[in-house]
Design an enzyme around this catalytic site. Structure first.
Site, mmCIF file in Angstrom:
data_model
loop_
_atom_site.group_PDB
_atom_site.id
_atom_site.type_symbol
_atom_site.label_atom_id
_atom_site.label_comp_id
_atom_site.label_asym_id
_atom_site.label_seq_id
_atom_site.Cartn_x
_atom_site.Cartn_y
_atom_site.Cartn_z
ATOM 1 N N HIS A 59 0.836 -1.204 0.000
ATOM 2 C CA HIS A 59 0.000 0.000 0.000
ATOM 3 C C HIS A 59 0.874 1.258 0.000
ATOM 4 O O HIS A 59 0.693 2.157 -0.828
ATOM 5 C CB HIS A 59 -0.915 -0.017 1.228
ATOM 6 C CG HIS A 59 -1.818 1.171 1.339
ATOM 7 N ND1 HIS A 59 -3.146 1.125 0.988
ATOM 8 C CD2 HIS A 59 -1.591 2.451 1.762
ATOM 9 C CE1 HIS A 59 -3.694 2.317 1.182
ATOM 10 N NE2 HIS A 59 -2.770 3.146 1.659
ATOM 11 N N GLU A 60 1.816 1.312 0.925
ATOM 12 C CA GLU A 60 2.670 2.505 1.002
ATOM 13 C C GLU A 60 3.571 2.635 -0.219
ATOM 14 O O GLU A 60 3.860 3.747 -0.673
ATOM 15 C CB GLU A 60 3.496 2.476 2.297
ATOM 16 C CG GLU A 60 2.669 2.457 3.570
ATOM 17 C CD GLU A 60 1.597 3.543 3.619
ATOM 18 O OE1 GLU A 60 1.810 4.634 3.041
ATOM 19 O OE2 GLU A 60 0.545 3.302 4.233
ATOM 20 N N HIS A 62 3.431 6.507 -7.050
ATOM 21 C CA HIS A 62 2.692 7.672 -7.540
ATOM 22 C C HIS A 62 3.581 8.918 -7.471
ATOM 23 O O HIS A 62 3.563 9.756 -8.383
ATOM 24 C CB HIS A 62 1.440 7.859 -6.674
ATOM 25 C CG HIS A 62 0.356 8.644 -7.332
ATOM 26 N ND1 HIS A 62 -0.817 8.974 -6.686
ATOM 27 C CD2 HIS A 62 0.240 9.184 -8.573
ATOM 28 C CE1 HIS A 62 -1.604 9.650 -7.500
ATOM 29 N NE2 HIS A 62 -0.982 9.807 -8.648
#
Length: 676
Positions: free
Chosen positions: A468-469, A475
């Protein structure tokens, strides 16, 4: 020029040289330089992109490069002197930011650029950045009369101080409680990893036996596995009463009054700007168009999830009763849920740890993103760091050029706030001299460190957290934008910013992905097929209960930021639970007092973003399901149309460009195992 290491350094932050006494002088000096630069720009009258936007962005970059590393250290290596220095700067930063946002002459200069002939020659990113800047001027009160501007500034300064105090209180309350255990029988049921970690913590403090804390790895191990019900209850009470008026530290780090003041000031701030509520104001920078749309979205999901959640809870109660536990209390729920999961699927999180050593997970994660996105990740030594556990990596493109870098800080320790997060160290931006500043990210987790002679071993849930991180990190790092305001996650609507992070989690639930992530730390064997099948079968265990919990938090957040209506924060939380929850916490529970996401983070009136973006991420993943989870063309499309574009375009436009249509909620419900 000052010899302060936080001023005008080039390259990466000089962490080993930063001292608390450096922070405030650097910030004061750079704020003064920023004010002077604004005066010069306005006096010169060159309101071109380069003369106005790029010039002031570079000045902001200098201030961010000074204060950012200090803020990061305050989160991962805090000490009293650093905390004091950091907190002393918050009102200075807040006042300066508000002052700039309320500068009418500067606002007029940006409007002049928008109305000039040059505007038509700007690229998509530059135009979007300019639009966002003009919007942010309005949201900073640039059009308010002088007395209202002053009031707004005081509110902004006070809020920056209060949110920091909230966060400090949560950290202090978490680290204040500890239980020294010398009778090993009290640890019955705890996995070897948890025992070894508790023993190491005791040794660090020159104690015999074991030391239990409220740091998440220690707390969760007890709640999930301890057969000692009294111990579970003791730790539960300590955990859910942190920073409150009750519990073992009652009143000592109490956030109750701070929360009331934060909500009141946010409401005042919104009304000064002409909004009916803070929630309404917050949506000015988000995808969602109204509070009614958000509440309707959340309620719709709750209606769909609640019947299944009620069934899941009934099954849990029935199972616990069969085992002789017919009086199920909050401190029993996690324990018996794990026992039911083990019984139903013959698998447990702890049983899987040996197959997920941190080194294998990290290399496997890198291998996955290398295959999907066409990049290479290489560790770099000799980089200045804040702790020996921290590692530094470069992201290399297909041509062999370094395009980004990141720090990876995996393990929990004293002085480090809990949770997991990504933050930007440096953003990608084209500077006025033509050089390109490449992005650098901080990736931070709080997993149990290596202990008892064993390497760091992760649960599968922790593997998902790491992905997730890393999704947030990708991004930030794979952006192709060169305008700071829309580069990476900058300028991305808050309810879309979770799309890449939630999207990345999906590889942890594929047979191909798990094969790359798992290898027994002793034998090197991959996760056996029978265990893999059980893991995947258990993916949606109690998923409806989990969804309802997230919806409860989201609705509560929107309600308190839409106006209290004479009610207390606790009363509104109780009302939301009456409507949505299937599990009602005890009256002493003070969850809200440590809800840092909305009281000290960026999720105020935005916690719904997790579910909103999950609709986007689930639908995006369904394209990979259709075309192949390692399909390089699909990966290239996601990288080019989502990750590379940053905040340069509205997220709905980017999603449609990638998916070919607007998002559907069906994939989210299907992936969660919830009937539509």
């Amino acid at each position: 020029m000052s010899n302060n290491p936080l001023i005008d350094y080039t390259g990466l932050p000089p962490f080993s040289k930063i001292r608390p006494e450096h922070v405030q002088p650097a910030v004061e000096q750079l704020i003064a330089a920023g004010r002077k630069k604004i005066e010069q720009v306005l006096a010169q009258g060159d309101f071109s992109w380069k003369g106005l936007v790029a010039a002031l962005d570079e000045e902001d970059e200098r201030l961010g490069k000074a204060f950012g590393p200090a803020g990061h250290l305050n989160g991962v290596a805090q000490n009293p002197a650093l905390r004091d220095a950091y907190n002393a700067c918050l009102p200075l930063i807040s006042e300066y930011g508000t002052e700039v946002g309320q500068n009418e002459k500067l606002y007029a200069a940006y409007q002049a650029l928008r109305d000039s002939a040059e505007y038509s020659t700007l690229n998509e990113a530059q135009k979007k950045d300019l639009q966002n800047t003009l919007r942010d001027f309005r949201l900073s009160g640039v059009s308010l009369p002088a007395d209202k501007k002053a009031e707004y500034m005081e509110i902004a300064k006070k809020l920056s101080e209060l949110t920091s105090r909230f966060s400090d209180n949560v950290l202090d309350a978490t680290q204040s409680w500890r239980k020294h255990v010398t009778d090993e029988s009290l640890l019955d049921g705890l996995p070897d990893v948890a025992r070894a970690g508790a023993a190491d913590r005791a040794r660090e403090e020159n104690l015999d036996g074991w030391l239990l804390t409220l740091d998440f790895p220690s707390y969760y191990a007890v709640m999930c596995h301890s057969t000692n019900r009294e111990l579970r209850e003791e730790m539960y009470r300590a955990h859910v009463t942190r920073a409150s008026d009750t519990g073992p530290d009652a009143g000592k780090y109490d956030n109750s009054a701070i929360m009331d003041e934060i909500i009141s000031l946010r409401q005042q701030e919104a009304q000064l700007l002409g909004f009916s509520s803070y929630a309404e104001a917050s949506l000015e920078t988000k995808m969602a168009r109204s509070t009614e749309e958000v509440i309707g979205f959340l309620n719709d999901l709750a209606v769909k999830a609640k019947p299944q959640a009620q069934q899941e809870l009934a099954e849990l109660r029935a199972y616990a009763a069969e085992q002789g536990a017919d009086d199920l209390q909050p401190w029993d729920l996690t324990f018996w849920s794990e026992r039911l999961r083990e019984a139903r699927f013959s698998i447990s999180e702890e049983e899987l740890r040996p197959w997920f050593p941190a080194e294998r997970v990290i290399s496997g994660m890198f291998g996955i993103v290398e295959k999907v996105f066409g990049i290479d990740i290489r560790q770099r030594d000799g980089v200045d760091k804040w702790h020996e556990d921290v590692r530094f990596y470069d992201v290399v493109d297909a041509s062999g050029e370094v395009m980004a870098s990141f720090y990876l800080d995996m393990y929990a320790r004293t002085g480090k706030r809990g949770g997991a997060w990504m933050d930007d160290c440096l953003g990608r931006v084209r500077l006025r001299d033509g050089s390109l500043q490449k992005p650098v990210a901080y990736l931070t987790c709080n997993f149990a460190p290596p202990a008892g002679g064993k390497p760091g071993l992760l649960t599968h849930d922790e593997v998902v957290t790491l992905f997730h991180e890393f999704g947030h990190g990708l991004h930030h790092m794979l952006t192709e934008q060169e305008v700071s305001g829309v580069s990476g996650i900058s300028g991305v609507a808050w309810d879309a910013v979770e799309l890449p992070s939630q999207f990345m989690e999906n590889w942890c639930w594929t047979e191909e992905g798990v094969a790359m992530l798992s290898a027994h730390y002793e034998t090197g064997e991959p996760l056996p097929k029978d265990k893999l099948e059980k893991l995947l079968a258990a993916k949606n265990f109690q998923s409806a209960m989990g969804m309802l919990r997230q919806l409860e938090f989201s609705i509560f957040d929107m309600r308190i930021h839409s106006g209290l209506g004479g009610k207390t924060i606790a009363q509104i939380l109780d009302e939301v639970r009456d409507e949505v929850a299937v599990i009602k916490p005890p009256s002493f529970n003070r969850f809200q007092n440590s809800f840092s996401h909305i009281f000290a983070g960026g999720y105020a009136a935005g916690y719904y973003s997790y579910k909103w973006a999950e609709v986007l991420s689930a639908d995006a993943w369904s394209k990979f399901e259709e075309e192949g989870v390692f399909n390089p063309d699909t990966g290239r499309s996601f990288r080019e149309k989502i990750l590379a574009r940053g905040g340069s375009k509205e997220p709905m436009e980017l999603f449609i460009d990638f998916r070919g249509r607007e998002p559907s909620v069906e994939p989210l419900l299907r992936h969660s195992g919830i009937a539509a």
